[in-house]
Design a protein around this motif. Structure first.
Motif, short mmCIF file in Angstrom:
data_model
loop_
_atom_site.label_atom_id
_atom_site.label_comp_id
_atom_site.label_asym_id
_atom_site.label_seq_id
_atom_site.Cartn_x
_atom_site.Cartn_y
_atom_site.Cartn_z
N UNK A 145 0.84 -1.20 0.00
CA UNK A 145 0.00 0.00 0.00
C UNK A 145 0.88 1.25 0.00
N UNK A 146 1.98 1.20 0.73
CA UNK A 146 2.92 2.33 0.72
C UNK A 146 3.48 2.55 -0.68
N UNK A 147 3.82 1.47 -1.37
CA UNK A 147 4.44 1.57 -2.69
C UNK A 147 3.52 2.24 -3.71
N UNK A 148 2.20 2.03 -3.59
CA UNK A 148 1.27 2.61 -4.56
C UNK A 148 0.57 3.84 -4.02
N UNK A 149 1.02 4.32 -2.86
CA UNK A 149 0.34 5.44 -2.22
C UNK A 149 0.49 6.71 -3.05
N UNK A 150 -0.61 7.26 -3.49
CA UNK A 150 -0.59 8.45 -4.33
C UNK A 150 0.00 9.67 -3.61
N UNK A 151 -0.29 9.89 -2.32
CA UNK A 151 0.37 11.00 -1.64
C UNK A 151 1.90 10.96 -1.73
N UNK A 152 2.48 9.76 -1.63
CA UNK A 152 3.93 9.66 -1.75
C UNK A 152 4.39 9.89 -3.17
N UNK A 153 3.62 9.43 -4.14
CA UNK A 153 3.97 9.67 -5.54
C UNK A 153 3.93 11.16 -5.86
N UNK A 154 3.00 11.87 -5.24
CA UNK A 154 2.95 13.33 -5.42
C UNK A 154 4.23 13.98 -4.91
N UNK A 406 -7.60 5.54 -3.91
CA UNK A 406 -6.43 5.17 -4.72
C UNK A 406 -6.83 4.86 -6.15
N UNK A 407 -7.96 4.17 -6.32
CA UNK A 407 -8.43 3.84 -7.67
C UNK A 407 -8.74 5.12 -8.45
N UNK A 408 -9.46 6.05 -7.82
CA UNK A 408 -9.78 7.32 -8.49
C UNK A 408 -8.51 8.11 -8.79
N UNK A 409 -7.59 8.10 -7.84
CA UNK A 409 -6.37 8.88 -8.02
C UNK A 409 -5.50 8.31 -9.13
N UNK A 410 -5.41 7.00 -9.20
CA UNK A 410 -4.60 6.37 -10.25
C UNK A 410 -5.23 6.59 -11.62
N UNK A 411 -6.54 6.45 -11.68
CA UNK A 411 -7.22 6.70 -12.96
C UNK A 411 -7.02 8.14 -13.44
N UNK A 412 -7.08 9.07 -12.50
CA UNK A 412 -6.94 10.48 -12.86
C UNK A 412 -5.51 10.99 -12.85
N UNK A 413 -4.55 10.09 -12.54
CA UNK A 413 -3.14 10.48 -12.45
C UNK A 413 -2.97 11.73 -11.58
N UNK A 414 -3.53 11.66 -10.38
CA UNK A 414 -3.53 12.82 -9.49
C UNK A 414 -2.13 13.17 -9.00
N UNK A 415 -1.18 12.25 -9.12
CA UNK A 415 0.17 12.55 -8.66
C UNK A 415 0.80 13.69 -9.46
N UNK A 416 0.29 13.95 -10.65
CA UNK A 416 0.83 15.04 -11.47
C UNK A 416 -0.10 16.25 -11.52
#
Length: 535
Positions: A145-154, A406-416
Motif C-alpha cells: 500500500x505504501x508503494x502505490x500510495x498516491x500522496x507519496x507519488x505526489x 487510490x483507484x480514483x487517483x490512479x485513474x486520474x493520475x492525481x500525482x501530477x
C-alpha cells in the motif's frame, strides 16, 4: 532487585520474534522494492521544476553545493547564504548534480532518486511492521500500500525532501524501537549503539527539521525505564550532529530584507515572528484552521462516500483505529507513537496548510491505522466481542474508502495534478523573462526558482511569506506595502511577473497608483507582466 525488574519488564513487553530471514521473505521484499520502482517510473512527471516552490529551491541549493559556491540562494541578488532549508536533501542532490551536471536533463536523475527513496520506504515499512511482531502477510500488504500510495507519488514527483526523510525515518524507527525495548539484548544498549542512533537522528533532522521530535520520544521511553545514560548519549550525539547547521544558521540569520525573511530565513524565526505579531492567540487561530483542514483531508481519503454523514462516520472510524492501535501496540512501538503524536502536534500549531506535512509521514499513518485493524484479530487482547467488532468494522470502512480513493487517483493520475496546474504559469514566467529582460536584470516573480534555473536571471519573490497569509486575508493594499514595495526599494528589480490572483491584484493595485513604478506590459492568460519605470 535487578532480576525482579528485568522479569517484570519481560512480562510487560513480550519478546518479539526476529524478522523473517527466509529466502521467500527476502525475495518478497526484493519484489516489493522492484514494483515500487516500476510504479514510480510510470508515474514520474517530466514537468519543469518549481511547481511546489520548495522543489526549485532544493535544486538551486544543490547546484550551489555542486559548483563549489557554498550553501547559497543563487537566485537572489548577492547570492546570500541560505538558512531556510536544512542541507541534507540538497547535499544528496548535489552529489547527483556532479554526476549529471547538465540542467534540466539531470531532473530525471533527481526524480529517479526520489522514486528509489519511496521504494526503500515501502520495503522499510514491511520490515518495520514485521520487526514489531506482525505476520508477513500483513507486513507485505502494508508495504505494498505504501508503494502505490498516491500522496507519496505526489511528493516524489515534486522533488521534495519528504521521500528521503521517510526512507531514513522508517529504517531508523525500527532500530530505535529495538534499542528502546526493555527486553532487547544488552548488546544493543552499548554506548556506541546509542551514539550511532543519536547521529542518525541528527542526520534525519538535517533532512527534515521535524525529525527533532524523535529526541523527546526517545527521552520519554528511555526515561520511563530509568536508562538515563542511554538517553543522554542519544540526545548529545543528535545535538552534536545538528550543531554545525545551527551555528551556521545563527551566523547568517536576519541578513536579508524583511520581505524575504519568511521564505529564506529559518522556519522557527518565521513562527516566532508570527507569534510576536498575533500573540498567543495565534495558536488557537491556527488550530481553528489546521484541524478542520486535516480532518477534511482524512475524510476525503478514507471515506467510501462523499456525503457529510459518510465523512462523519469516517472520522469516528479513524479515531477508533488510532485508539485501538495505541492500546494494542503501545508496548511494541512506543517511540513511533510518541513521534507521530509530537509531529502532528507541530503540524497542528504551524500556520500553514497541513496536507504536505501529514503526507511527509504517510507510511506511518497507514501503519498505525493498519495496526489498529490488526488488533481486532489479536488473541492476546482481552477485548469484548463487541469492541472487536467495532474495530473490525472501522477498519473495513476506512480500508474500503482508501482503496476507492487510490483507484480514483490512479485513474486520474492525481500525482501530477500539482505540476499540471503550474506548468503554464512557469512556462509563461520563464518565456517572458527570456524575451523581455537582459542578463544581469533582476526579476520579481512567484516563480523565482524556475526563472533563475531556466534563464539565469536573478530573481526575488513578488510577495512576502507571512503568517497573516494563512490566518487572515490581507488586502492588496496591506500586502503590497510589506512585500513588493520594499522589495522594489531593496533590489534593482527591472521586471515584475504576477501569476496567481492574489499577486495579480496586488500588482494591479500598485500599478494603478499615481506615479507608480510599475509599467504594464500586458495581461496574459498565465500572468501579468510589468517593467519597473526607470530601470
Amino acid at each position: 532487585m535487578t532480576a525482579i525488574v528485568g522479569a517484570a519488564a519481560a512480562v510487560a513487553t513480550p519478546r518479539l520474534p526476529a524478522i523473517p530471514t527466509t529466502m521467500r521473505w527476502r525475495a518478497g521484499l526484493a519484489l516489493l522494492g522492484i514494483c515500487a520502482v516500476v510504479i514510480g517510473v510510470v508515474a514520474m512527471d517530466r514537468s519543469p521544476v518549481g511547481a511546489a516552490v520548495d522543489d526549485a529551491m532544493y535544486v538551486i541549493l544543490a547546484k550551489s553545493l555542486a559548483t563549489g559556491q557554498g550553501y547559497r540562494s543563487l537566485n537572489l541578488p548577492g547570492q546570500p547564504q541560505n538558512t531556510h532549508f536544512p542541507p541534507g536533501y540538497p547535499a544528496v542532490l548535489s552529489v547527483l548534480w556532479r554526476a549529471a551536471p547538465a540542467f534540466p536533463a539531470n531532473l530525471i536523475v533527481f526524480r529517479l532518486f526520489n522514486i528509489l527513496c519511496i521504494a526503500v520506504a515501502a520495503v522499510a515499512t514491511a520490515r518495520f511492521v514485521a520487526s514489531r511482531g506482525v505476520r508477513g502477510g500483513w507486513a507485505f500488504g502494508i508495504g505494498a500500500v505504501t508503494a502505490v500510495s498516491v500522496p507519496l507519488l505526489v511528493l516524489g514527483g515534486l522533488l521534495l525532501s519528504e521521500p528521503l526523510f521517510i526512507a531514513i525515518l522508517l529504517i531508523l524507527l525500527a532500530a530505535l524501537e529495538r534499542f528502546a525495548s526493555p527486553v532487547s539484548p544488552e548488546a544493543t544498549r552499548a554506548p556506541w549503539h546509542g551514539a550511532l542512533l543519536g547521529v542518525s537522528i541528527g542526520l534525519a533532522m538535517l533532512v527534515r527539521t521535524h525529525g527533532i521530535v524523535l529526541i523527546p520520544a526517545m527521552l520519554i521511553v528511555l526515561g520511563a525505564q530509568r536508562r538515563w545514560r542511554d538517553a543522554a548519549v542519544v540526545t548529545a550525539c543528535a545535538a552534536a550532529c545538528l550543531l554545525p547547521w545551527q551555528l551556521f544558521s545563527r551566523e547568517h540569520a536576519n541578513t536579508l530584507p524583511a520581505p524575504l525573511l519568511g521564505g529564506y530565513d529559518s522556519y522557527t524565526a518565521w513562527w516566532v515572528r508570527g507569534l510576536h505579531e498575533w500573540g498567543w492567540g495565534m495558536i488557537p487561530h491556527t488550530l481553528g484552521r489546521t484541524m478542520p483542514e486535516a480532518a477534511g483531508m482524512f475524510a476525503a481519503l478514507f471515506s467510501p462516500g462523499r456525503s457529510v454523514p459518510a465523512h462523519a462516520v469516517t472520522g469516528v472510524a479513524l479515531i477508533v483505529l488510532v485508539i485501538a492501535a495505541v492500546v494494542a501496540w503501545w508496548r511494541r512501538i512506543p517511540v513511533t507513537i510518541l513521534f507521530l503524536a509530537g509531529y502532528l502536534a507541530i503540524v497542528a500549531v504551524w500556520p500553514f496548510q497541513p496536507g504536505r506535512f501529514i503526507w511527509g509521514v504517510w507510511p506511518l499513518i497507514l501503519v498505525l491505522l493498519a495496526l489498529g485493524g490488526r488488533a481486532a484479530f489479536q488473541s492476546g487482547l482481552s477485548w469484548h466481542r463487541g469492541v472487536r467488532a467495532v474495530v473490525l468494522a472501522s477498519f473495513c470502512w476506512a480500508a474500503t474508502g482508501y482503496a476507492l480513493y487510490e483507484v480514483r487517483a490512479i485513474r486520474g493520475q492525481w500525482w501530477s495534478s500539482i505540476p499540471r496546474g503550474a506548468v503554464d504559469r512557469i512556462r509563461f514566467a520563464v518565456g517572458w523573462t527570456r524575451a523581455n529582460t537582459r542578463s544581469g536584470d533582476v526579476v520579481a516573480t512567484e516563480d523565482e526558482g524556475p526563472v533563475y534555473l531556466y534563464t539565469g536571471r536573478s530573481s526575488v519573490p513578488v510577495r512576502s511569506f507571512t503568517v497573516d497569509q494563512y490566518l487572515a486575508t490581507p488586502s492588496p493594499e496591506q500586502d503590497v506595502k510589506r512585500g513588493l514595495v520594499p522589495l522594489l526599494a531593496a533590489y534593482p528589480v527591472r521586471a515584475v511577473i504576477a501569476s496567481t490572483q492574489l499577486a495579480r491584484d496586488e500588482a494591479r493595485y500598485l500599478a494603478s497608483l499615481p506615479n507608480s513604478l510599475l509599467v504594464p506590459q500586458g495581461q496574459f492568460a498565465a500572468g501579468d507582466a510589468y517593467l519597473v519605470r526607470g530601470r
